[in-house]
Scaffold this active site. Structure first.
Site, mmCIF file in Angstrom:
data_model
loop_
_atom_site.group_PDB
_atom_site.id
_atom_site.type_symbol
_atom_site.label_atom_id
_atom_site.label_comp_id
_atom_site.label_asym_id
_atom_site.label_seq_id
_atom_site.Cartn_x
_atom_site.Cartn_y
_atom_site.Cartn_z
ATOM 1 N N TYR A 162 -2.949 -2.610 -10.733
ATOM 2 C CA TYR A 162 -2.963 -2.430 -9.269
ATOM 3 C C TYR A 162 -2.149 -3.537 -8.580
ATOM 4 C CZ TYR A 162 -4.734 -2.417 -4.470
ATOM 5 O OH TYR A 162 -4.814 -2.416 -3.096
ATOM 6 N N SER A 174 0.804 -1.231 0.000
ATOM 7 C CA SER A 174 0.000 0.000 0.000
ATOM 8 C C SER A 174 0.839 1.284 0.000
ATOM 9 C CB SER A 174 -0.946 0.006 1.190
ATOM 10 O OG SER A 174 -1.984 -0.895 0.938
ATOM 11 N N VAL A 196 1.108 -3.796 3.789
ATOM 12 C CA VAL A 196 1.078 -5.107 4.452
ATOM 13 C C VAL A 196 2.350 -5.920 4.243
ATOM 14 C CG1 VAL A 196 -1.440 -5.385 4.624
ATOM 15 C CG2 VAL A 196 -0.262 -6.148 2.562
ATOM 16 N N LYS A 222 0.407 3.245 -2.953
ATOM 17 C CA LYS A 222 -0.805 4.070 -3.140
ATOM 18 C C LYS A 222 -0.432 5.546 -3.203
ATOM 19 C CE LYS A 222 -4.256 0.868 -1.249
ATOM 20 N NZ LYS A 222 -3.808 -0.417 -0.887
HETATM 21 O O1 DON Z 1 -4.725 -4.856 -2.099
HETATM 22 C C1 DON Z 1 -4.155 -5.437 -1.193
HETATM 23 O O2 DON Z 1 -4.764 -6.096 -0.381
HETATM 24 C C2 DON Z 1 -2.644 -5.300 -1.043
HETATM 25 N N1 DON Z 1 -1.984 -5.410 -2.295
HETATM 26 C C3 DON Z 1 -2.254 -3.997 -0.442
HETATM 27 C C4 DON Z 1 -2.870 -3.787 0.872
HETATM 28 C C5 DON Z 1 -2.039 -3.093 1.844
HETATM 29 O O3 DON Z 1 -0.825 -2.997 1.813
HETATM 30 C C6 DON Z 1 -2.799 -2.622 2.957
HETATM 31 N N2 DON Z 1 -1.930 -2.283 4.004
HETATM 32 N N3 DON Z 1 -1.792 -2.155 5.068
#
Ligand code: DON
Length: 305
Positions: free
Chosen positions: A189, A61, A259, A64
């Site tokens: 994405y 994320s 994450v 983002k």
């Molecule tokens: O879309 C997702 O679930 C992951 N590629 C990214 C999510 C993420 O990193 C949320 N973070 N804390």
């Protein structure tokens, strides 16, 4: 500075036991929960690091922030914020509920999955490859790291298991919040989330943001002061998901987590910080990484408030 970083890493290592490595994307579960590292880059370009600062992880994320920047560069503020809001949400990063039942009827902000899928959909280019190249080029330039790429295994792992993101994207298409081929948007994405880097790489992106959009080491302007300001503001209010308020109180620095275990933090006009610790709390933020940032903020009086 290096001594301070080493002692902060050392004293917070125990907190890596308090969380769990992400496993909902199967490839991520291979990370070592005990890893903990930090890199700090000052605005005169000096680099300080400690612990596992050189280990590669997927930025998840944290990217983002990159897709928001590129969407703003490609479309302008007005168009971007007609598709995605700028308000924090008390819901989890992959929540679907607010898309239908809350007002505004668009993703609350660009730092949750739905919002990032919407900003990714706004990146211009003729193909997924061309758009991905744009994301890679931007990241390579800011990090001064020509080897930046996405991790194929993590990308495929997320693509194979990303049904919740698929649900978010198709729902947004039905509401005309995204245009075009949903599977292609998701493909971009998923690739972007799998972008791999180290604490040094994210500290460099943070240093550019801390320096109002200018690379501290070369003086080159990458983004306008306005874009840099928008991004940092949204990082403060939304960057740590439904833990953003707590992070603002205890740490007080614009930050974005992923994450994969990374946290990118930009202290305006002072330093860029990259932290890595893949053991996560239940909200998806690095447990020990947040402790490290809290101690660093206290020691150097970094809170912007
Ligand atoms: O879309 C997702 O679930 C992951 N590629 C990214 C999510 C993420 O990193 C949320 N973070 N804390």
């Amino acid at each position: 500075m290096e001594k301070l970083l080493e002692s902060i890493i050392e004293s917070n290592l125990k907190y890596t036991d308090d969380g769990k490595v992400a496993s909902y994307i199967p490839e991520l579960s291979k990370a070592n929960p005990k890893d903990l590292g930090i890199c700090v880059i000052s605005l005169d370009g000096k680099q300080y690091s400690a612990g596992d600062y050189n280990k590669k992880f997927t930025l998840q994320s944290i990217t983002k922030v990159v897709s928001l920047i590129i969407a703003l560069l490609d479309n302008g503020k007005k168009n971007v914020f007609s598709k995605v809001g700028m308000e924090p949400t008390g819901d989890s990063f992959n929540s679907i509920v607010s898309l239908e039942v809350k007002t505004p009827n668009k993703p609350f902000n660009p730092m949750i999955n739905a919002g990032a899928i919407a900003t990714t959909a706004l990146i211009t280019g003729n193909s997924v490859e061309e758009k991905m190249e744009k994301i890679l080029e931007f990241t390579r330039k800011v990090t001064e790291n020509p080897d930046i790429n996405y991790n194929e295994e993590v990308y495929l792992s997320e693509k194979a298991t990303g049904d919740r993101n698929r649900a978010l994207a198709y729902f947004m298409k039905s509401n005309k919040l995204i245009d075009g081929d949903v599977e292609e948007i998701l493909d971009l994405y998923f690739r972007q989330c799998s972008l791999e880097g180290t604490c040094v790489d994210i500290a460099k992106i943070a240093a550019m943001l801390a320096n109002d959009g200018i690379l501290p080491w070369s003086g080159e302007r990458i983004i306008s002061r306005e874009v840099s300001r928008i991004v940092k503001t949204i990082m403060v209010t939304c960057g740590m998901y439904d833990e953003s308020g707590e992070v603002a109180v205890h740490i007080g620095i614009p930050a974005k987590s992923g994450v994969g275990g990374g946290i990118m933090a930009a202290v305006p006009r002072r330093i860029g910080i990259g932290v890595y610790g893949p053991s996560l709390d239940e909200k998806g933020n690095s447990v020990a990484g947040m402790r490290v940032l809290t101690d660093l903020s206290d020691e150097l009086d970094l809170s912007i408030f």
